[in-house]
Design a protein around this motif. Structure first.
Motif: not given
Length: 116
Positions: A4-7, A58-67, A90-94, A107-113
């Motif tokens: 999960s994003i939180a973990s 480190g990096l925060l990578k967001f892919a599939g951005i819709s907004k 970060i809450e879900g895809t937001k 808002q993104a389809r994928s959020i990676r840490v």
């Protein structure tokens, strides 16, 4: 099943972390960060002289951005390289963040840490 994003932020103090750069590429956004690691993090090292935190790149990578909403703050000092974070969520895809660099809302389809 992925983490999960939180973990992924376990043992990272995000509000004491800093933003180094914002990189936009097609439908992706990358935030280069210096994460503030807490003592329980596996990469933690005792902070050096003058540092109040164990900073780790480190990096925060967001892919599939819709907004995407970026509002850059006015900076009299154009040589500033690290930007303090005031709020981070970060809450879900937001994703929402306010920092010295400005504000980021997306808002993104994928959020990676990723930590280096």
């Amino acid at each position: 099943m992925g983490k999960s994003i939180a973990s992924r932020f376990e043992n990272i103090d995000v509000t004491r972390s800093v933003l180094r750069a914002v990189i936009i590429n097609d439908d992706e956004l990358t935030l280069e960060m210096d994460f503030c690691l807490e003592p329980a993090h596996p990469d933690y090292e005792t902070p050096g002289a003058g540092d109040d935190c164990c900073f780790h790149p480190g990096l925060l990578k967001f892919a599939g951005i819709s907004k995407l909403g970026l509002e850059r703050a006015e900076h009299p000092d154009q040589t500033q390289r690290r930007f303090a974070i005031q709020s981070f969520n970060i809450e879900g895809t937001k994703f929402d963040m306010a920092c010295e660099w400005g504000t980021i809302h997306l808002q993104a389809r994928s959020i990676r840490v990723l930590t280096e």
